[in-house]
Design an enzyme around this catalytic site. Sequence first.
Site, short mmCIF file in Angstrom:
data_model
loop_
_atom_site.label_atom_id
_atom_site.label_comp_id
_atom_site.label_asym_id
_atom_site.label_seq_id
_atom_site.Cartn_x
_atom_site.Cartn_y
_atom_site.Cartn_z
NE ARG A 57 14.87 12.12 17.02
CZ ARG A 57 14.48 11.41 18.05
NH1 ARG A 57 14.88 11.74 19.27
NH2 ARG A 57 13.69 10.35 17.89
CG HIS B 272 20.14 9.67 22.99
ND1 HIS B 272 20.27 9.84 21.64
CD2 HIS B 272 18.79 9.52 23.20
CE1 HIS B 272 19.08 9.80 21.05
NE2 HIS B 272 18.18 9.61 21.98
#
Length: 311
Positions: A226, A274
């Site tokens: 994250r 990502h």
Amino acid sequence: MTVTILFAAPEARWADYEAPLHAALRETGLDYRLGLSFPPEEVDYIVYAPESHVQDFTPYTRLKAVLNLWAGVEGVVGNETLKAPLARMVDAEGLTQGMVEYVTGHVMRHHLGMDAQIVNPEHEWDPVMPPLARDRPVTILGLGTLGQACAHALTGIGFPVTGWSRTPKDVSGVTCLHGEDGFRHALEHAQILVLLLPDTPDTADTLDTRAIERMPRGAFVINPGRGALIDDDALLAALDAGEVAHATLDVFRQEPLPKGHPYWAHPCVTVTPHIASETRPPSASRVIAENIRRGEAGKPFLHLVDRDAGY
């Protein structure tokens, strides 16, 4: 009785998930209906992504569970209108395997010093011998499903792996630490650091100046977890000073990463968009269908989120 399942994720995802969800649900033998819109009071299950139009769960009076499409639930876990069980996505076939491949690939890249061979504009003959894996300690922060799977893969290659988690864990072949003292010790030998913690108030800026100072000089950082786990200013300063040799970053506080962000231009940063571990519709659909089957059979749901812990 017909089970009503609402697909409450961005409509662009529907094209990817419609056929796999139907295929997986048919295997359960349930009488069901699946779609993008139903009267809220008729919905039994919601297949969910945080970008959904559903933000107020109050009208869903028959709701039995919300089944998140992603592993991260930070976008929904704090929703006070959600009273039904919330399950996160744990998908060994797709999500977990994708993360293992990403982490293993970038650990090996940094361990072997591959960048110097891939980008060598001066054509310099510089035979630098890397250590063997057994002499390169790796630390993984976060020993959930993804962290444990990555730890097993790396120990299988020969890396000595230390894992840290908030609560005690026991993972075969891995040195497992927890608590503040364990955190400090885990960093002290982390020649390669992998961040796989969830995004919670307690994990914000886990990798800050003090944490970096505890790591060996010239360590490598890999963050497929994250974006909020890293204090960006602290990491950039450490990269400039040579305290961290290179950072491979897949997640960021703001995504897409703004074009003017310093990470893009920094010579010691690799930005990936990502992609470390994307949910794969066929295997994720089977996970969702299994949880619906269990719910209808009166069995406990899999992968339930601890609301207090946030994951």
